[in-house]
Scaffold this motif. Sequence first.
Motif, mmCIF file in Angstrom:
data_model
loop_
_atom_site.group_PDB
_atom_site.id
_atom_site.type_symbol
_atom_site.label_atom_id
_atom_site.label_comp_id
_atom_site.label_asym_id
_atom_site.label_seq_id
_atom_site.Cartn_x
_atom_site.Cartn_y
_atom_site.Cartn_z
ATOM 1 N N ASP A 58 17.573 -15.467 23.418
ATOM 2 C CA ASP A 58 18.455 -14.571 22.675
ATOM 3 C C ASP A 58 18.656 -13.250 23.406
ATOM 4 O OD1 ASP A 58 17.875 -15.457 19.212
ATOM 5 O OD2 ASP A 58 18.768 -16.520 20.865
ATOM 6 N N LEU A 118 12.369 -6.867 12.094
ATOM 7 C CA LEU A 118 11.443 -8.001 11.992
ATOM 8 C C LEU A 118 10.033 -7.592 12.405
ATOM 9 C CD1 LEU A 118 13.642 -10.953 13.295
ATOM 10 C CD2 LEU A 118 13.328 -10.107 10.961
ATOM 11 N N VAL A 131 15.628 -6.953 15.687
ATOM 12 C CA VAL A 131 14.234 -7.262 16.009
ATOM 13 C C VAL A 131 13.289 -6.151 15.564
ATOM 14 C CG1 VAL A 131 14.215 -6.393 18.390
ATOM 15 C CG2 VAL A 131 12.752 -8.297 17.779
ATOM 16 N N THR A 162 20.394 -12.710 13.286
ATOM 17 C CA THR A 162 19.735 -11.674 14.083
ATOM 18 C C THR A 162 20.744 -10.894 14.914
ATOM 19 O OG1 THR A 162 19.305 -13.342 15.737
ATOM 20 C CG2 THR A 162 17.500 -12.834 14.249
ATOM 21 N N LEU A 165 20.551 -10.885 21.416
ATOM 22 C CA LEU A 165 19.767 -10.168 20.431
ATOM 23 C C LEU A 165 19.147 -8.932 21.056
ATOM 24 C CD1 LEU A 165 17.989 -10.580 17.604
ATOM 25 C CD2 LEU A 165 16.289 -11.030 19.327
ATOM 26 N N GLY A 212 14.835 -17.882 12.025
ATOM 27 C CA GLY A 212 15.600 -18.866 12.790
ATOM 28 C C GLY A 212 15.834 -20.171 12.045
ATOM 29 N N ALA A 253 9.980 -14.511 12.976
ATOM 30 C CA ALA A 253 11.181 -14.954 13.685
ATOM 31 C C ALA A 253 11.423 -16.445 13.437
ATOM 32 C CB ALA A 253 11.035 -14.684 15.185
#
Lengths: 590, 176
Positions: free
Chosen positions: B3, B55, B52, B81, B6, B74, B70
């Motif tokens: 990612d 998270l 992130v 995200t 991301l 996902g 995560a």
Amino acid sequence: MPRITINNITREVPEGITVFEAARETGIRVPSLCRMESFQPTGACRVCVVEVEGAKNLVASCTTPVSEGMVIKTNTKRVRDARRLAVELILSEHNGNCQTCDRNNTCELQSLAFELGIDNIGFTGEPACSRTDMSTEALIRDNAKCIKCRRCVVACNEIQTVGALFPQYRGFNTLIGPAFNYNLADVTCVQCGQCAAVCPVGAIIEVSHIERVWSALDDPSKVVVVQTAPAVRASLGECFDYPPGTLVTGKMTAALRRMGFHHVFDTNFTADLTIIEEGMELLTRIKKAFVEKQKVALPQFTSCSPGWINFMEAFYPEFLPNLSTCKSPQQMFGAVAKTYLSKKYGCRPEDMYVVSVMPCTAKKYEAARPEMNSSGVRDVDAVLTTRELGKMIKQAGIDFPLLPDEEMDKPLGVSSGAADIFANTGGVMEAALRTAFEVITGKKLPFNQMHVEAISGLEGIKETELTITGTKEEWSFLEGVTLKLVVAHGLGNARKVVDAVKSGEKEYHFVEIMTCPGGCIGGGGQPRPTTDEVRKKRIEAIYREDEGKALRQSHDNPKIKQLYGDFLGFPLGELAHKLLHTHYTEKERI
Amino acid sequence: MIDEDLKAADCSCKTDSIIDEMAAIFNENTITEGSLIPILQKAQTRLGYLPVQALRYIAARLNKSLSEVAGVVGFYSFFSTVPRGKYVIRVCLGTACYVRGGKEVLSALEKHLGITVGQTTDDRVFSLEVGRCFGACGLAPVIMINEEVYQRVKPVKVGEILAPYKMREAEMEAVK
């Protein structure tokens, strides 16, 4: 007790067990690629399917409990076809490359494919994309080989409560690994290698040091010294098809000599040294607390297990002062070898190459820590797992079973039985008590064979108390004092102990922690498989080794006395501090 | 499937405001064993997506690893995200919608918006996602635009459905 019929054998089986377990109790082997002993089954791999009369579909035997009157068939065409289909589907996306894989010949998927007679893969799947994660010192992950069985997820989350590995994404896109497919080094991983120990395939393996060791052995300018951890002698035999629990200390020594190591020594030696240093450290802390009424960090936690150190640095930095400042025996050995020994041999530390053979993957990380260079250069140059040593012996063309038993070299090959038991849970504590008790009272630890029964065995957390009586003059402040001791193995259990100390629920003086279940004998670098049965056999072997020695206490080791006399000075002294002790650093927890 | 997007999306960040928002969520809610998913839902509602930093904050507060958090994010297609558009279009590809042409509806939307599933238009107005059954099989094929359900959608009609949203956006642009 329900009565079941399995492949025409009718019998009673214990209530609540699964069909898988019932089959095994009946002597019928059902294959599985995902099952993990004593953990909630995941039913992920689908190769343990069996036929149950009255059920429309085949059932996964690992997740199906037995019930009264159940009629089970484990070997019908339908079952065989279904298992083959499941394995073919796994193989269709498995980017295995068997011939060049670390697990060639020890791969559960490979042997199952053979066992099921798969001669053709009937599907052309989209092979999983290969991305090799080599970000850590100890472990390599390759998602292309992963079969998504999730054993590593159980090991990482349930046994170790570290949580580096978790299923990411969904369906065909599922990847087992760190968040967002990050590298292992980008999240908190203690590098214990329990994931590698349970992986059925080659998706998680140790970083190999085999080639660098061969290069050192081929280099005429190097004095190559090897140390072997106690746990290795009780498991290396398994690499050569000996049953678990076979002691191969003598053959291992002979093999190492034939491979070309110039000096074959023992990590046991520095395990004895650890007991002296760590024991004195503990007694000093206790003295400060009891006599001088100073505020000291108690309980003292052991520091031999590098996965545990990594765990504390990330999860409980507030307890770092409680960790013994002693380096692990591996690192003490490196520091002593490259100072004391190199002087003796008249070579420079940089001309000495120290190899250690460990049951452990985290030891690779530990050896690479920047602070582990007390000799001025890296103290331990290469770390082989037990599995890697097994491979090297084979590569060298050595016929292991035909080897004679040989003795290790002096001085760093001399050790006591107390050092041997460093290999298993409870052993470091017992070894420490054998020495501390005699130091304080002048008497031997008053138990049969000096074994502390209460802290041996595979129970996850083992507490005991020891009341000290008959102290010598200088230790009289300990007269009547009851030492509170606890031993835990597996980081999940360690976490419980630290949490209990943190909340004030429990008070201890001394805490022994080993990262892996069973201790080092169950380490991430040991031959596969390691089950509780195997752990018990290896522990028995270690106790046999201990009991067979004339020296049973670390402080009786004459070469240790000589080391202090000739070189180190005295325990916790200046040179000892420089070479044998370390410090810890808080790490970010991710 | 690394990612990188991301990571890139998060670099532009306003980390402090994300942390403030997260702290507020934890202050306003009682945290129990099963709090992860409700917290993630609230976080996504506030931020529009789950960066992130959010998270990591959630993981630390709930004593879980980032990998576990995560992993949950996902697993559910509901969570994202990456920043999403003002209007999230979800095309149902559950069995009923699939057999009644959901896939064609999706293709039409992709063509119309110039994006593929999981992407957001450059003007951040529309995001396109796939859902697995909205529980409206009798109305298949179904799409949702934010909370609004559109039934028996025909591929040729997607432009018509999107027109009012585009118009609203154009008007707001004009006001600005």
